[in-house]
Design a protein around this motif. Structure first.
Motif, mmCIF file in Angstrom:
data_model
loop_
_atom_site.group_PDB
_atom_site.id
_atom_site.type_symbol
_atom_site.label_atom_id
_atom_site.label_comp_id
_atom_site.label_asym_id
_atom_site.label_seq_id
_atom_site.Cartn_x
_atom_site.Cartn_y
_atom_site.Cartn_z
ATOM 1 N N LEU A 180 107.191 63.872 71.176
ATOM 2 C CA LEU A 180 107.398 65.317 71.262
ATOM 3 C C LEU A 180 106.114 66.035 71.658
ATOM 4 O O LEU A 180 106.144 66.997 72.438
ATOM 5 C CB LEU A 180 107.912 65.849 69.916
ATOM 6 N N GLN A 181 104.982 65.563 71.118
ATOM 7 C CA GLN A 181 103.710 66.161 71.502
ATOM 8 C C GLN A 181 103.415 65.919 72.979
ATOM 9 O O GLN A 181 102.882 66.796 73.672
ATOM 10 C CB GLN A 181 102.578 65.570 70.632
ATOM 11 N N HIS A 182 103.767 64.709 73.452
ATOM 12 C CA HIS A 182 103.575 64.412 74.885
ATOM 13 C C HIS A 182 104.426 65.341 75.737
ATOM 14 O O HIS A 182 103.940 65.893 76.743
ATOM 15 C CB HIS A 182 103.948 62.954 75.154
ATOM 16 N N HIS A 183 105.675 65.525 75.340
ATOM 17 C CA HIS A 183 106.544 66.430 76.095
ATOM 18 C C HIS A 183 106.022 67.854 76.034
ATOM 19 O O HIS A 183 106.068 68.590 77.034
ATOM 20 C CB HIS A 183 107.967 66.360 75.536
ATOM 21 N N HIS A 184 105.522 68.238 74.852
ATOM 22 C CA HIS A 184 104.970 69.582 74.718
ATOM 23 C C HIS A 184 103.754 69.762 75.618
ATOM 24 O O HIS A 184 103.582 70.804 76.270
ATOM 25 C CB HIS A 184 104.600 69.831 73.251
ATOM 26 N N ASN A 185 102.903 68.742 75.668
ATOM 27 C CA ASN A 185 101.720 68.802 76.537
ATOM 28 C C ASN A 185 102.115 68.879 78.010
ATOM 29 O O ASN A 185 101.492 69.597 78.801
ATOM 30 C CB ASN A 185 100.826 67.591 76.293
ATOM 31 N N VAL A 186 103.159 68.101 78.372
ATOM 32 C CA VAL A 186 103.630 68.140 79.761
ATOM 33 C C VAL A 186 104.152 69.521 80.118
ATOM 34 O O VAL A 186 103.874 70.067 81.198
ATOM 35 C CB VAL A 186 104.713 67.069 79.980
ATOM 36 N N GLN A 187 104.910 70.131 79.180
ATOM 37 C CA GLN A 187 105.431 71.468 79.431
ATOM 38 C C GLN A 187 104.309 72.484 79.549
ATOM 39 O O GLN A 187 104.342 73.374 80.419
ATOM 40 C CB GLN A 187 106.388 71.861 78.306
ATOM 41 N N GLU A 188 103.294 72.367 78.666
ATOM 42 C CA GLU A 188 102.168 73.297 78.755
ATOM 43 C C GLU A 188 101.412 73.126 80.068
ATOM 44 O O GLU A 188 100.991 74.108 80.692
ATOM 45 C CB GLU A 188 101.219 73.069 77.573
ATOM 46 N N LYS A 189 101.256 71.874 80.491
ATOM 47 C CA LYS A 189 100.560 71.623 81.749
ATOM 48 C C LYS A 189 101.334 72.207 82.924
ATOM 49 O O LYS A 189 100.759 72.829 83.823
ATOM 50 C CB LYS A 189 100.358 70.118 81.939
ATOM 51 N N LEU A 190 102.657 72.006 82.908
ATOM 52 C CA LEU A 190 103.474 72.584 83.983
ATOM 53 C C LEU A 190 103.419 74.102 83.958
ATOM 54 O O LEU A 190 103.356 74.745 85.018
ATOM 55 C CB LEU A 190 104.927 72.108 83.823
ATOM 56 N N ALA A 191 103.437 74.679 82.749
ATOM 57 C CA ALA A 191 103.353 76.141 82.640
ATOM 58 C C ALA A 191 102.021 76.653 83.174
ATOM 59 O O ALA A 191 101.962 77.670 83.876
ATOM 60 C CB ALA A 191 103.549 76.567 81.194
ATOM 61 N N GLU A 192 100.931 75.943 82.851
ATOM 62 C CA GLU A 192 99.625 76.348 83.355
ATOM 63 C C GLU A 192 99.552 76.229 84.875
ATOM 64 O O GLU A 192 98.982 77.096 85.551
ATOM 65 C CB GLU A 192 98.534 75.485 82.709
#
Length: 277
Positions: A180-192
Motif C-alpha cells: 500500500l505504501q508503494h502504491h501510495h508513493n507511485v500515486q504521489e509521484k504521478l501526482a507530482e
C-alpha cells in the motif's frame, strides 16, 4: 463490418445490441454504429462478474480492434476526437483483460492502476463513462483480493501454533503495508509529475501569449508606419504632379514668346532691308 469479427459478435450486432438512442450522438456510418453497439456490449460484460472460462469478452475486444482499424481507414471517418475516444476505450478493455491474466493480485492492482478509462459516455443514457465505472470496480476488487491474499492464512496440512499464526499475520500485515505504501508513493509521484507538467504547460502558455502579444504590437506598429508612409507618398506624388504641370506651363509660354519674337524680328528685317534689285 470488418473482416475477422467473431460469429458471436455478428449475431449480437444483428440482434441490435443496444437501442436506437445511440444514433443521435454518434456518426452516421454503419461501421461506426456497429462499433458503438459492440463497445457498449463489451462495457456491460466487463462490468459483470465473469467466470474465468468466459471467452466472449476477449473475442469481442479483438473484433473491436479490427473494426476500429477499419473505421480509421474509411474515407468518411468521424472526427479525430471521437476516434481517440474509441481507441482509449478499446485500449482500456484490452489492458483490463491483460491485467486479469496476471498471477498475483498485487500485479493486477498495479496494472489496473495505470489503465486510462474513457472520458465521455458511450451512449446518451450514461451519466458517467462505463469504462470509468468498470475501472473503479476492478480496482476495488483487486484491492480486496490483495488484502485477502496478504492477510489470509495458508494451511499446509498441519495446524500451526498460535504464536506462529500471530507472526504470519504480522508479516502479512507488514507486506500489505509495504504494498500500500508503494502504491501510495507511485500515486504521489504521478501526482507530482502531473503537477510539474501542468506548471510547465502554464509557463509555456504564458510565454507563448507574451510572444504573440509582442508580435501583435510589432505588426500593429508596422501597419501604422505603412499607412503613414502611404499617406506621405500620396501627398508627395500630388505635389510632384502639380510641380510638373507648372513646369510644363512655363515652358510653353516661353516657347510661344520666343516664336513671336522671331516672327516680329523677321518682319522688321524685311521692312528695313528691302529686296535688292
Amino acid at each position: 463490418m470488418a473482416a475477422g469479427v467473431p460469429s458471436s459478435a455478428h449475431s449480437w450486432l444483428n440482434r441490435g445490441g443496444i437501442d436506437g438512442s445511440v444514433g443521435t450522438a454518434m456518426a452516421v456510418s454503419r461501421l461506426e454504429l456497429n462499433l458503438v453497439r459492440l463497445l457498449c456490449r463489451c462495457e456491460a460484460l466487463a462490468a459483470e462478474k465473469r467466470d474465468p472460462s468466459e471467452w466472449r469478452l476477449e473475442k469481442y475486444v479483438a473484433a473491436l480492434e479490427e473494426m476500429l482499424q477499419a473505421l480509421k481507414e474509411q474515407s468518411s471517418k468521424p472526427a479525430p476526437e471521437m476516434l481517440n475516444e474509441y481507441s482509449r476505450k478499446v485500449d482500456f478493455l484490452k489492458g483490463m483483460l491483460e491485467a486479469e491474466k496476471l498471477s498475483s493480485s498485487s500485479e493486477k492492482a498495479l496494472a489496473n492502476q495505470f489503465l486510462a478509462p474513457g472520458r465521455t459516455p458511450t451512449t446518451t443514457k450514461e451519466r458517467v463513462p462505463a469504462t470509468k465505472t468498470v475501472h473503479l470496480q476492478t480496482r476495488a476488487r483487486y484491492t480486496g483480493e490483495m488484502r485477502s491474499e496478504l492477510l489470509g492464512t495458508v494451511r499446509s496440512g498441519d495446524l500451526r501454533k498460535r504464536t506462529g499464526l500471530g507472526a504470519d499475520e504480522k508479516q502479512s500485515a507488514a507486506e500489505l503495508d509495504a504494498v500500500l505504501q508503494h502504491h501510495h508513493n507511485v500515486q504521489e509521484k504521478l501526482a507530482e509529475e502531473m503537477l510539474s507538467l501542468a506548471r510547465s504547460l502554464k509557463n509555456n502558455t504564458l510565454a507563448a501569449q507574451n510572444v504573440i502579444k509582442q508580435d501583435n504590437q510589432t505588426l500593429s506598429h508596422s501597419l501604422k508606419m505603412a499607412d503613414q508612409n502611404f499617406e506621405k507618398l500620396k501627398t508627395e506624388s500630388e505635389r510632384l504632379e502639380q510641380h510638373a504641370k507648372k513646369s510644363v506651363n512655363w515652358l510653353l509660354w516661353i516657347v510661344l514668346i520666343f516664336v513671336c519674337f522671331i516672327f516680329i524680328s523677321m518682319i522688321l528685317f524685311i521692312r528695313i532691308f528691302p529686296k535688292l534689285k
